[in-house]
Design a protein around this motif. Sequence first.
Motif, short mmCIF file in Angstrom:
data_model
loop_
_atom_site.label_atom_id
_atom_site.label_comp_id
_atom_site.label_asym_id
_atom_site.label_seq_id
_atom_site.Cartn_x
_atom_site.Cartn_y
_atom_site.Cartn_z
N LEU A 152 0.82 -1.20 0.00
CA LEU A 152 0.00 0.00 0.00
C LEU A 152 0.86 1.26 0.00
O LEU A 152 0.53 2.25 -0.66
N ALA A 153 1.97 1.22 0.73
CA ALA A 153 2.86 2.39 0.77
C ALA A 153 3.36 2.73 -0.62
O ALA A 153 3.33 3.90 -1.05
N LYS A 154 3.79 1.73 -1.35
CA LYS A 154 4.30 1.96 -2.71
C LYS A 154 3.18 2.42 -3.64
O LYS A 154 3.41 3.23 -4.54
N THR B 263 1.14 6.67 -6.91
CA THR B 263 -0.07 7.12 -7.61
C THR B 263 -0.72 8.37 -7.01
O THR B 263 -1.69 8.88 -7.58
N THR B 264 -0.21 8.87 -5.87
CA THR B 264 -0.79 10.06 -5.26
C THR B 264 0.30 11.07 -4.92
O THR B 264 1.49 10.79 -5.10
N GLU B 265 -0.12 12.22 -4.45
CA GLU B 265 0.83 13.24 -4.01
C GLU B 265 0.90 13.32 -2.49
O GLU B 265 1.42 14.28 -1.94
N TYR B 266 0.36 12.30 -1.81
CA TYR B 266 0.42 12.30 -0.34
C TYR B 266 1.87 12.35 0.13
O TYR B 266 2.74 11.67 -0.43
N GLY B 267 2.11 13.13 1.17
CA GLY B 267 3.43 13.15 1.77
C GLY B 267 3.65 11.89 2.60
O GLY B 267 2.70 11.16 2.90
N ALA B 268 4.90 11.66 2.97
CA ALA B 268 5.23 10.45 3.73
C ALA B 268 4.48 10.40 5.05
O ALA B 268 4.08 9.33 5.51
N VAL C 179 12.63 9.67 -1.40
CA VAL C 179 13.68 9.35 -2.39
C VAL C 179 13.21 8.25 -3.31
O VAL C 179 13.43 8.30 -4.53
N TRP C 180 12.53 7.24 -2.76
CA TRP C 180 12.00 6.15 -3.58
C TRP C 180 11.02 6.69 -4.61
O TRP C 180 11.04 6.29 -5.77
N ARG C 181 10.13 7.61 -4.18
CA ARG C 181 9.15 8.20 -5.10
C ARG C 181 9.84 8.93 -6.24
O ARG C 181 9.47 8.76 -7.41
N VAL C 182 10.85 9.73 -5.94
CA VAL C 182 11.57 10.48 -6.97
C VAL C 182 12.25 9.53 -7.94
O VAL C 182 12.18 9.69 -9.17
N GLN C 183 12.93 8.51 -7.41
CA GLN C 183 13.63 7.56 -8.26
C GLN C 183 12.66 6.82 -9.17
O GLN C 183 12.95 6.58 -10.35
N ARG C 184 11.52 6.44 -8.63
CA ARG C 184 10.53 5.72 -9.43
C ARG C 184 10.02 6.59 -10.57
O ARG C 184 9.86 6.13 -11.70
N ARG C 185 9.73 7.84 -10.27
CA ARG C 185 9.18 8.72 -11.30
C ARG C 185 10.22 9.06 -12.36
O ARG C 185 9.87 9.34 -13.52
N GLU C 186 11.47 9.01 -12.01
CA GLU C 186 12.53 9.28 -12.99
C GLU C 186 12.61 8.17 -14.03
O GLU C 186 13.12 8.36 -15.13
N LEU C 187 12.09 6.98 -13.66
CA LEU C 187 12.11 5.84 -14.58
C LEU C 187 11.04 5.95 -15.65
O LEU C 187 11.06 5.24 -16.64
N HIS C 188 10.08 6.83 -15.45
CA HIS C 188 8.94 6.94 -16.39
C HIS C 188 9.06 8.20 -17.21
O HIS C 188 9.65 9.16 -16.84
#
Length: 335
Positions: A285-287, A292-297, A326-335
């Motif tokens: 759910l965290a991932k 898929t959202t802009e919720y903060g950590a 950091v995970w969110r940023v890295q993931r979005r950089e892949l797309h």
Amino acid sequence: MSNPQDPRVHVGKPARILMSELGLDPVIVLRRAGLPSGLLEGDGSKILLGEYYRLLSSLTDEADDPLLALKLGDAAGIDYFDPAFFAAMCSPNMNVAAVRLADYKRLVSPFTLDVKIGSDTTQIAFVCKSDAPIHPTMALTEIVFLVNFARRATRHQIFPQSVSMPFDPPDARAYETHFGCAIRNDEKRSVTFKAVDARRPFVTHDDEIWALFEPRLRRRNEDSGDDPTTRTKVAHCLNELLPSGRATVEDVARELAMSKRTLQRRLADEGTNWLEVLSDARENLAKHYLATTEYGATEVSFLLGYEDPNSFFRAFKRWENTSPEVWRVQRRELH
């Protein structure tokens, strides 16, 4: 309930269509397999796994074509109406499609799909429901189908990172050219996609169409007689309860109409425990929220039922060895 060591396989119109497209006479193929000539007529029939493998062997021998799996894998799901195929096509990406196909294959196939979605790769392995190995023609056809499926849905020439199987396919060079990678000799029958390809958006993505197919597939699931594991039931419960703040073992046991002790015992019988299932559900759910959202950590931590954000940060560090942002940023950089 079906016997997992003696699964039955449904055969019918799709098999008849595929044989005809290959220029084969279904009656001759069935006769060669020692099966009734009317087996594929009407709504088809359910046959034992051994009979199904005889049918595949007969088809393979009658076709006498080293590229048979390439042809079968290219046609599967397209030339006849298959709700699971079209529902998977409506998915946002290959990761979601693979999970949806796995749910369907569990109901209608002699094998299941073991989908492992990681940070770098997504591996889809084929596991037979019985002790019998998966028929070589079937294994090769299914891998061809998945690769072709990913290419069609993304409109991108995706090449898997690796393909493995415990046998040498006929005309291996042709298959390796099609896949764009070498075929490794390995006990596991699998195809592995790079994460960037498994997450590549489907141009066929359509949530409205999926909403039309999902109830039908869900009914097939409910009517199949298969009994999902306690771990699966708990995971489904947690997906619904965590965002509402109800995520204790007592809450889940109540939803499943069993006592806390019974729930814990059944999980232990399956080789797991409450904390492990809870951690897995929170990770998934965290991932999902981060991707898929802009919720903060901090917001995500409360949606996952953590009492304070620091507990979530520590847990995410264990899962991915980095912070949520950091995970969110890295993931979005892949797309």
